[in-house]
Write a protein that holds these residues in place. Structure first.
Motif, PDB file in Angstrom:
ATOM      1  N   THR A 113       0.861  -1.177   0.000  1.00  0.00           N
ATOM      2  CA  THR A 113       0.000   0.000   0.000  1.00  0.00           C
ATOM      3  C   THR A 113       0.897   1.227   0.000  1.00  0.00           C
ATOM      4  N   LEU A 114       0.857   1.996  -1.081  1.00  0.00           N
ATOM      5  CA  LEU A 114       1.742   3.146  -1.274  1.00  0.00           C
ATOM      6  C   LEU A 114       0.980   4.435  -1.000  1.00  0.00           C
ATOM      7  N   GLU A 115       1.592   5.328  -0.226  1.00  0.00           N
ATOM      8  CA  GLU A 115       0.927   6.577   0.133  1.00  0.00           C
ATOM      9  C   GLU A 115       1.853   7.769  -0.110  1.00  0.00           C
ATOM     10  N   LEU A 116       1.309   8.789  -0.729  1.00  0.00           N
ATOM     11  CA  LEU A 116       2.007  10.061  -0.910  1.00  0.00           C
ATOM     12  C   LEU A 116       1.488  11.032   0.150  1.00  0.00           C
ATOM     13  N   SER A 117       2.231  11.194   1.230  1.00  0.00           N
ATOM     14  CA  SER A 117       1.824  12.121   2.284  1.00  0.00           C
ATOM     15  C   SER A 117       2.340  13.518   1.955  1.00  0.00           C
TER      16      SER A 117
ATOM     17  N   LEU B  37       5.421   6.782   1.697  1.00  0.00           N
ATOM     18  CA  LEU B  37       5.256   5.690   2.654  1.00  0.00           C
ATOM     19  C   LEU B  37       4.717   4.462   1.935  1.00  0.00           C
ATOM     20  N   TRP B  38       5.290   3.308   2.242  1.00  0.00           N
ATOM     21  CA  TRP B  38       4.665   2.074   1.764  1.00  0.00           C
ATOM     22  C   TRP B  38       4.834   0.976   2.799  1.00  0.00           C
ATOM     23  N   SER B  39       3.754   0.206   2.946  1.00  0.00           N
ATOM     24  CA  SER B  39       3.716  -0.898   3.908  1.00  0.00           C
ATOM     25  C   SER B  39       3.874  -2.204   3.149  1.00  0.00           C
ATOM     26  N   ALA B  40       5.009  -2.823   3.340  1.00  0.00           N
ATOM     27  CA  ALA B  40       5.309  -4.061   2.617  1.00  0.00           C
ATOM     28  C   ALA B  40       4.752  -5.254   3.375  1.00  0.00           C
ATOM     29  N   ARG B  41       3.900  -6.030   2.693  1.00  0.00           N
ATOM     30  CA  ARG B  41       3.325  -7.224   3.301  1.00  0.00           C
ATOM     31  C   ARG B  41       4.145  -8.437   2.880  1.00  0.00           C
ATOM     32  N   HIS B  42       5.172  -8.747   3.652  1.00  0.00           N
ATOM     33  CA  HIS B  42       6.088  -9.844   3.345  1.00  0.00           C
ATOM     34  C   HIS B  42       5.432 -11.168   3.722  1.00  0.00           C
ATOM     35  N   PRO B  43       5.534 -12.220   2.862  1.00  0.00           N
ATOM     36  CA  PRO B  43       4.846 -13.488   3.150  1.00  0.00           C
ATOM     37  C   PRO B  43       5.387 -14.215   4.374  1.00  0.00           C
ATOM     38  N   THR B  44       6.659 -14.014   4.719  1.00  0.00           N
ATOM     39  CA  THR B  44       7.257 -14.757   5.838  1.00  0.00           C
ATOM     40  C   THR B  44       7.656 -13.861   6.995  1.00  0.00           C
ATOM     41  N   LYS B  45       7.802 -12.553   6.763  1.00  0.00           N
ATOM     42  CA  LYS B  45       8.234 -11.638   7.811  1.00  0.00           C
ATOM     43  C   LYS B  45       7.074 -10.740   8.224  1.00  0.00           C
TER      44      LYS B  45
ATOM     45  N   ASN C 236       4.971  -7.396   8.703  1.00  0.00           N
ATOM     46  CA  ASN C 236       4.792  -6.209   7.866  1.00  0.00           C
ATOM     47  C   ASN C 236       5.562  -5.029   8.462  1.00  0.00           C
ATOM     48  N   HIS C 237       6.161  -4.244   7.625  1.00  0.00           N
ATOM     49  CA  HIS C 237       6.867  -3.066   8.101  1.00  0.00           C
ATOM     50  C   HIS C 237       6.689  -1.920   7.100  1.00  0.00           C
ATOM     51  N   THR C 238       6.762  -0.706   7.623  1.00  0.00           N
ATOM     52  CA  THR C 238       6.568   0.491   6.803  1.00  0.00           C
ATOM     53  C   THR C 238       7.906   1.117   6.459  1.00  0.00           C
TER      54      THR C 238
ATOM     55  N   GLU D  46      14.123   9.502  11.586  1.00  0.00           N
ATOM     56  CA  GLU D  46      13.143   8.456  11.865  1.00  0.00           C
ATOM     57  C   GLU D  46      13.222   7.345  10.821  1.00  0.00           C
ATOM     58  N   ALA D  47      13.355   7.740   9.542  1.00  0.00           N
ATOM     59  CA  ALA D  47      13.479   6.748   8.476  1.00  0.00           C
ATOM     60  C   ALA D  47      14.745   5.921   8.635  1.00  0.00           C
ATOM     61  N   SER D  48      15.835   6.577   9.036  1.00  0.00           N
ATOM     62  CA  SER D  48      17.096   5.874   9.235  1.00  0.00           C
ATOM     63  C   SER D  48      16.986   4.843  10.352  1.00  0.00           C
ATOM     64  N   LYS D  49      16.385   5.230  11.461  1.00  0.00           N
ATOM     65  CA  LYS D  49      16.238   4.305  12.585  1.00  0.00           C
ATOM     66  C   LYS D  49      15.278   3.165  12.268  1.00  0.00           C
ATOM     67  N   ARG D  50      14.265   3.455  11.431  1.00  0.00           N
ATOM     68  CA  ARG D  50      13.307   2.415  11.068  1.00  0.00           C
ATOM     69  C   ARG D  50      13.935   1.373  10.152  1.00  0.00           C
ATOM     70  N   GLN D  51      14.742   1.855   9.190  1.00  0.00           N
ATOM     71  CA  GLN D  51      15.369   0.939   8.243  1.00  0.00           C
ATOM     72  C   GLN D  51      16.619   0.271   8.802  1.00  0.00           C
ATOM     73  N   HIS D  52      17.313   0.983   9.683  1.00  0.00           N
ATOM     74  CA  HIS D  52      18.577   0.468  10.243  1.00  0.00           C
ATOM     75  C   HIS D  52      18.528   0.607  11.757  1.00  0.00           C
ATOM     76  N   PRO D  53      17.786  -0.301  12.419  1.00  0.00           N
ATOM     77  CA  PRO D  53      17.638  -0.181  13.885  1.00  0.00           C
ATOM     78  C   PRO D  53      18.944  -0.329  14.643  1.00  0.00           C
ATOM     79  N   GLN D  54      19.894  -1.051  14.070  1.00  0.00           N
ATOM     80  CA  GLN D  54      21.203  -1.193  14.721  1.00  0.00           C
ATOM     81  C   GLN D  54      22.068  -0.004  14.329  1.00  0.00           C
ATOM     82  N   GLN D  55      21.812   1.138  14.957  1.00  0.00           N
ATOM     83  CA  GLN D  55      22.541   2.364  14.627  1.00  0.00           C
ATOM     84  C   GLN D  55      23.990   2.259  15.081  1.00  0.00           C
ATOM     85  N   ARG D  56      24.875   2.703  14.224  1.00  0.00           N
ATOM     86  CA  ARG D  56      26.287   2.760  14.567  1.00  0.00           C
ATOM     87  C   ARG D  56      26.790   4.170  14.361  1.00  0.00           C
TER      88      ARG D  56
END
Length: 593
Positions: free
Chosen positions: A27-31, A36-44, A46-48, A541-551
């Motif tokens: 589901t793709l959204e232009l805010s 923003l898009w919410s990926a519905r992964h078959p095995t993992k 869902n994450h935005t 926020e996008a950086s922390k969401r995509q790369h939670p293991q911040q270095r």
């Protein structure tokens, strides 16, 4: 703000992050400020995924023309049909939330496969209304292949041009071929054919561009041409000061095209062409170290620290007088200037107006009020006039400097004790606390009149070598027995003749591109500051969401450790050589006796 219904900006499609071979329902959204898009992964789970618009530098979309299916097999028809509904979005993502770190940004591509062709066009129309993609512009990229450590061509070929190819902008590339070529290019450029002039080099070529534009007969039009800086030199002070350490971020800023105003320093000397500065003017130890560091260019940014430590060990004194004008002071027109303006009222000004040019000719009287003499200064060890917080990638003075407030920040010192100077330069050269120590004094200025203790004649090519007692202007310097070389005037890393010099500020005179998220708390444009803060938070926020293991980026920490060790070795070696030479001198004197 564009009025959009809640359903108009939402799309159902398949998407892939980095890998186009595997697509997942999305589901793709232009805010208002991000994709923003919410990926519905078959095995993992869902994450935005979120991509702020200020990080998008281009896209690829299918052409509206239909497909010719008569001469294609079924496999090609299926592939072309998918390609006809796919959009690629190119953007910069940050691996960690320190947006100024060199290794944080990287170029990434997202793939979106829409269900219908009509959705593709609807997405593109809405994206253009929201400013998702860069606006069309014409770019001239000027590359100095020999600048700094010779990395400009590589940066242009591997970073700048690939990003510009995806941007959809009209780009032309030109290489500098000789010294001061940038001045000639800026002086001859057709302003009707260029919307932004990009400099792929260091501060030296940027200095040439500024002087070339302001030396034109149509300088008032030329000064409005936005300038972008891609850091590819050895100093990169300008880029560092506007939040750019990575060529990726610099190219993104060029493509997005957000600009701010920039103050310019105007430097005048009698019977010499005027010089313009956007970065700094220095006299004394800092100037000598900057110019002398050229022999260490192969070391990159470290060359400034090394030359500075050597100059600290061999500290000099520079006699002279400096008068300063309070900031934001308007000169009252004299009868002569009024007469000149009436004569030239029907003609365009050949150059930006200088208000106090008469002070260069009147060498027998001190400047009238409100000009004031810097107190207790028979000589200087350093004098520094800054327009930016940084004087190099690793030299950070203070965050109090704004490059568009119409005020010149002056720091100066007459300290000659080596031990009193070395520690602040070792400990505080990169953290902004150097100017807070008792070592340096500061003034806010609207203008400066610098009178070196030793001056040659205006056309004397040996000005730097003249050591004549009769040419020492300062009586206090004579009493102290100071009859030495006057030192070097350094303007943006270029040598200027050491002579009576008038420096005035041209407030908000030119435009420079910056990242859309860059701001300063003291910026006058509060609306832009608030928007830049929002974009900064979105990127983090996008950086922390995509790369939670911040270095963290350890590049600067390693450099600081190296500098401390190098300083200790330099100090020990210098003192060893000094005492060894002193011991030999005593032995020679004893033998003569």
């Amino acid at each position: 703000m564009i009025d959009i219904s809640p359903t108009e900006n939402v799309f159902t499609c398949s998407a892939s992050f980095k890998d186009p071979s595997t697509l997942y329902p999305t589901t793709l959204e232009l805010s208002s400020h991000q994709l923003l898009w919410s990926a519905r992964h078959p095995t993992k789970d869902n994450h935005t995924i979120q991509v702020p618009y200020c990080c998008i530098y281009g896209y690829e979309a299918p052409t509206p023309a239909g497909l010719d299916v008569n001469h294609q097999d079924l496999k090609d028809i299926v592939q072309n049909t998918c390609r006809d509904r796919m959009i690629k979005v190119h953007f910069v993502e940050f691996l960690f939330s320190d947006l100024k770190a060199v290794s944080s940004p990287q170029c990434t591509t997202a793939y979106f496969l829409f269900e219908r062709r009509a959705d593709v066009q609807r997405f593109l129309n809405l994206a253009h209304q929201l400013g998702v993609f860069p606006r069309p512009r014409r770019i001239l990229a000027l590359v100095n292949p020999n600048g700094g450590v010779g990395k400009a061509k590589t940066i242009n070929d591997t970073v700048v041009q690939p990003m510009l190819e995806h941007s959809g902008l009209d780009v032309k590339v030109q290489y500098t071929e000789y010294s001061k070529h940038g001045i000639d290019v800026a002086h001859k450029i057709d302003l009707k054919e260029v919307d932004t002039l990009a400099v792929v080099s260091g501060d030296g070529l940027l200095h040439e561009i500024v002087n070339g534009l302001l030396s034109r007969s149509d300088w008032d039009h030329a000064r409005r041409l936005p300038i972008a800086i891609i850091p590819a030199g050895s100093g990169n002070a300008t880029a560092t000061s506007i939040g750019i350490r990575s060529p990726i971020v610099a190219t993104l800023a060029l493509i997005r095209g957000d600009t701010v105003k920039l103050d310019i320093f105007s430097l005048s000397q009698l019977d010499r062409p005027r010089i313009y500065s956007m970065l700094m003017f220095s006299w004394g130890m800092m100037a000598d170290a900057d110019i002398e560091s050229d022999i260490y260019r192969w070391l990159g940014p470290l060359r400034f620290e090394i030359a500075g430590f050597i100059r600290l060990i061999r500290l000099r004194r520079y006699p002279g007088k400096v008068y300063f004008l309070p900031p934001h002071h308007k000169a009252k027109p004299s009868p002569a200037s009024t007469l000149d303006s009436s004569r030239n009222s029907s003609h365009k000004q050949d150059a930006p107006v200088v208000q106090y040019g008469h002070l260069l000719k009147d060498i027998h009287h001190k400047p009238p009020e409100p000009w004031s003499l810097l107190p207790n200064m028979p000589f200087y060890t350093m004098l520094l006039l800054l327009n930016f917080p940084s004087a190099g990638e690793t030299i950070y003075f203070t965050d109090s400097i704004r490059f568009n407030d119409g005020v010149m920040k002056l720091w100066y010192s007459c300290e000659t004790r080596f031990w009193k100077i070395i520690l602040p330069f070792v400990l505080d050269l990169t953290n902004g606390k150097l100017v807070e120590r008792d070592l340096m004094q500061n003034k806010d200025c609207g203008g400066l009149l610098i009178i070196p203790g030793v001056e040659g004649k205006p056309n004397d090519k040996t000005t730097h070598e003249v050591v004549d007692h009769e040419q020492v202007r300062s009586e206090s310097a004579k009493k102290l027995g100071i009859y030495q070389k006057p030192g070097i005037f350094d303007v943006d890393g270029e040598v200027m003749p050491t002579a009576r010099t008038l420096i005035e500020v041209l407030p908000s005179f030119m435009d420079i591109t910056i990242p859309e998220w860059f701001y300063h708390e003291k910026d006058v444009d509060r609306e832009r500051t608030a928007l830049a803060k929002l974009k900064t938070e979105l990127i983090k926020e996008a950086s922390k969401r995509q790369h939670p293991q911040q270095r963290t980026d350890g590049h600067n920490q390693v450099r600081e450790v190296f500098l401390v060790l190098f300083t200790l070795v330099t100090v020990v070696t210098a003192y060893a050589l000094f005492f060894n030479e002193e011991h030999r001198a005593r032995e020679r004197m004893a033998q003569q006796i």
